[in-house]
Design an enzyme around this catalytic site. Structure first.
Site, PDB file in Angstrom:
ATOM      1  N   GLY A 148       2.563  -2.447  12.067  1.00  0.00           N
ATOM      2  CA  GLY A 148       2.661  -3.861  12.140  1.00  0.00           C
ATOM      3  C   GLY A 148       1.292  -4.765  12.937  1.00  0.00           C
TER       4      GLY A 148
ATOM      5  N   TYR B 225       3.410 -14.420  -0.384  1.00  0.00           N
ATOM      6  CA  TYR B 225       3.826 -14.606   1.049  1.00  0.00           C
ATOM      7  C   TYR B 225       2.893 -15.800   1.444  1.00  0.00           C
ATOM      8  CZ  TYR B 225       4.761  -9.744   0.876  1.00  0.00           C
ATOM      9  OH  TYR B 225       5.470  -8.367   0.443  1.00  0.00           O
TER      10      TYR B 225
ATOM     11  N   CYS C 152       0.994 -16.677 -17.177  1.00  0.00           N
ATOM     12  CA  CYS C 152       1.636 -17.881 -17.628  1.00  0.00           C
ATOM     13  C   CYS C 152       2.475 -18.670 -16.476  1.00  0.00           C
ATOM     14  CB  CYS C 152       2.234 -17.774 -18.784  1.00  0.00           C
ATOM     15  SG  CYS C 152       0.752 -17.152 -20.200  1.00  0.00           S
TER      16      CYS C 152
HETATM   17  N1  LLP Z   1       6.652   1.147   9.445  1.00  0.00           N
HETATM   18  C1  LLP Z   1       7.882   0.704   8.828  1.00  0.00           C
HETATM   19  C2  LLP Z   1       9.306   1.066   9.161  1.00  0.00           C
HETATM   20  C3  LLP Z   1       7.511  -0.623   8.146  1.00  0.00           C
HETATM   21  O1  LLP Z   1       8.567  -1.257   7.319  1.00  0.00           O
HETATM   22  C4  LLP Z   1       6.236  -1.166   7.882  1.00  0.00           C
HETATM   23  C5  LLP Z   1       5.914  -1.971   6.895  1.00  0.00           C
HETATM   24  C6  LLP Z   1       5.274  -0.206   8.468  1.00  0.00           C
HETATM   25  C7  LLP Z   1       5.601   0.661   9.407  1.00  0.00           C
HETATM   26  C8  LLP Z   1       3.619  -0.662   8.436  1.00  0.00           C
HETATM   27  O2  LLP Z   1       3.269  -1.839   8.823  1.00  0.00           O
HETATM   28  P1  LLP Z   1       1.948  -2.387   8.797  1.00  0.00           P
HETATM   29  O3  LLP Z   1       1.333  -1.632   9.859  1.00  0.00           O
HETATM   30  O4  LLP Z   1       1.390  -2.142   7.297  1.00  0.00           O
HETATM   31  O5  LLP Z   1       1.852  -3.951   9.257  1.00  0.00           O
HETATM   32  N2  LLP Z   1       4.019  -6.401   1.501  1.00  0.00           N
HETATM   33  C9  LLP Z   1       3.773  -7.055   2.845  1.00  0.00           C
HETATM   34  C10 LLP Z   1       4.070  -6.306   3.849  1.00  0.00           C
HETATM   35  C11 LLP Z   1       5.219  -5.279   4.119  1.00  0.00           C
HETATM   36  C12 LLP Z   1       5.349  -4.598   5.462  1.00  0.00           C
HETATM   37  C13 LLP Z   1       6.561  -3.670   5.284  1.00  0.00           C
HETATM   38  N3  LLP Z   1       6.748  -2.976   6.142  1.00  0.00           N
HETATM   39  C14 LLP Z   1       2.504  -7.728   2.637  1.00  0.00           C
HETATM   40  O6  LLP Z   1       1.900  -7.664   1.709  1.00  0.00           O
HETATM   41  O7  LLP Z   1       2.102  -8.354   3.754  1.00  0.00           O
END
Ligand code: LLP
Length: 421
Positions: free
Chosen positions: A239, A318, A346
């Site tokens: 995150g 987003y 489109c």
């Molecule tokens: N662990 C779990 C359980 C998760 O659900 C996620 C991301 C991560 C780790 C990794 O999080 P990160 O470090 O990448 O923030 N498609 C969206 C982001 C979706 C994130 C989903 N879960 C975007 O393009 O912003």
């Protein structure tokens, strides 16, 4: 810091000119830098120096085999969220004991797959999942190592679609009922309760929500230990946000995040896992596209480019911002003008940026979308029968296509025609 920089007026990926790759591969395409991927992985690894830890790359961010292999060879574990991702990790040579299985909807088949080939742990998200896991493991004569994902009811202060730690979200079990669910877990056959898991959201640009969540997890660790559970592992999720604009305040650094982790849970003598995705891959990748037309509209001008929402859906989905830069460096002090930068799909949602200041560009010019390495290629589709765009990996002065562009025949021939037609 990344390795996409101008050199002598041209954008380079490490030691390769982006224009050279575009000539070979055609546009649009995704382009990743090995040095940036490794740098970001190592920043996390070093940030947790001094405590027993494993950085499990959340491969949902970018899951090409070459990217997985690059990180796995550097020592990374993987966080997977489907049977498909699990198989990708195994195919990339990641040992089962470095794979963590997350996700709210693991099926019995996915659980069986992971128990057959090996798993570090399942991050269990509900009581029904716990019961299925126990039944499958028991049936196979195996023991499933688990953590239970708790929902700490913390506001991650990020985009609503990627916040996961509030009680109204579908993730984890409420932290208030955690002790009951752990008691159940402790009583079920085929289950080895290893620890606790938490993940509150993505693109967090402030450490405060992490601190709130990790403090609650530390308290829970002590309660669960008092209840007789051998809590020896904490999975603290992913995150940590990345800078999507160069002008914005920079989000906290992995080193500061690591220090916070040590402050919150360092005294517990646990093994720590983290699951970063975006920070490892995001700024390690760009999407390169070409201007097809410069269209002068009423009151606004459009740059129509050959990349589209099906290739990079983050702006449409987003309202995400990606810096867009020309591959030929603009002369210093050159006049900029506002453009809407749009793809050929489109629908009006196929807009990457509104009224974005850009230097003068003409048809045929190349542009790069920065910060596109995470949740770019993996979220692409073939909407409008636009082929999935290639992925290219740079390593020093070398580059390789790591996923070729499919031909139209390959796309069309995936369909099968029923006998009655
Ligand atoms: N662990 C779990 C359980 C998760 O659900 C996620 C991301 C991560 C780790 C990794 O999080 P990160 O470090 O990448 O923030 N498609 C969206 C982001 C979706 C994130 C989903 N879960 C975007 O393009 O912003």
């Amino acid at each position: 810091m990344d390795h996409f920089l101008y050199r002598d007026g041209m954008l380079f990926a490490e030691d390769v000119a982006v224009s050279e790759i575009a000539e070979t591969v055609g546009t649009p395409f995704y382009l990743y830098s090995t040095a940036t991927l490794l740098r970001h992985y190592r920043l996390f690894d070093e940030a947790l120096d001094g405590i027993d830890h494993l950085v499990c790359y959340a491969m949902k961010a970018a899951s090409n085999q070459a990217i997985l292999k690059t990180l796995a060879q550097a020592g990374a574990g993987m966080d997977v969220v489907s049977g498909g991702e699990y198989q990708r990790a195994i195919a990339a040579g990641v040992p089962g004991d470095r794979i963590v299985f997350s996700g709210v909807g693991k099926t019995a088949d996915e659980i069986r797959l992971a128990l057959t080939h090996g798993i570090r742990q399942f991050n269990v998200e509900s009581e029904p999942e716990l019961r299925v896991l126990s039944a499958v493991a028991h049936d196979m004569g195996k023991t499933a190592p688990i953590t239970i994902r708790v929902n700490p009811d913390v506001d991650a202060k990020t985009h609503a679609k990627i916040a996961t730690g509030k009680s109204e979200n579908k993730f984890g079990i409420p932290i208030a009922s955690a002790r009951d669910v752990y008691a159940l877990a402790g009583s079920l056959p085929g289950i080895d309760v290893m620890g606790i898991d938490v993940h509150i959201g993505s693109q967090l640009t402030d450490l405060a929500p992490f601190e709130l969540a990790y403090t609650k997890v530390a308290e829970l660790t002590e309660q669960l230990r008092a209840d007789g559970h051998n809590i020896r592992r904490l999975d603290l999720g992913g995150g940590l946000g990345i800078p999507y604009t160069r002008s914005n305040d920079a989000p906290p650094l992995p080193m500061e995040y690591g220090a916070l982790i040590k402050k919150c849970v360092g005294h517990l003598g646990v093994e720590v896992e983290i699951e970063p995705g975006r920070l490892i891959a995001g700024n390690a990748g760009i999407m390169v596209s070409k201007v097809i037309y410069v269209k002068h509209g009423e009151g606004r001008d459009f740059l129509i480019v050959d990349g589209a929402m099906n290739d990079l859906i983050r702006p449409a989905m987003y309202e995400a911002h990606h810096d867009i830069i020309p591959v030929v460096e603009p002369a210093p002090g050159v006049d900029q003008a506002p453009y809407d930068i749009v793809g050929p799909v489109c629908e009006t949602g196929d807009t990457f940026a509104r009224q974005r200041n850009m230097p003068p560009l003409v048809a045929g010019d190349l542009i790069a979308f920065r910060g596109a390495g995470a949740y770019g290629a993996v979220m692409a589709s073939e909407y409008n029968t636009r082929p999935l765009i290639p992925e290219v990996l740079v390593h020093g002065d070398q580059f390789a296509v790591i996923r070729p562009r499919p031909t139209f025949d390959e796309i069309i021939n995936r369909d099968t025609i029923p006998a009655w037609l």
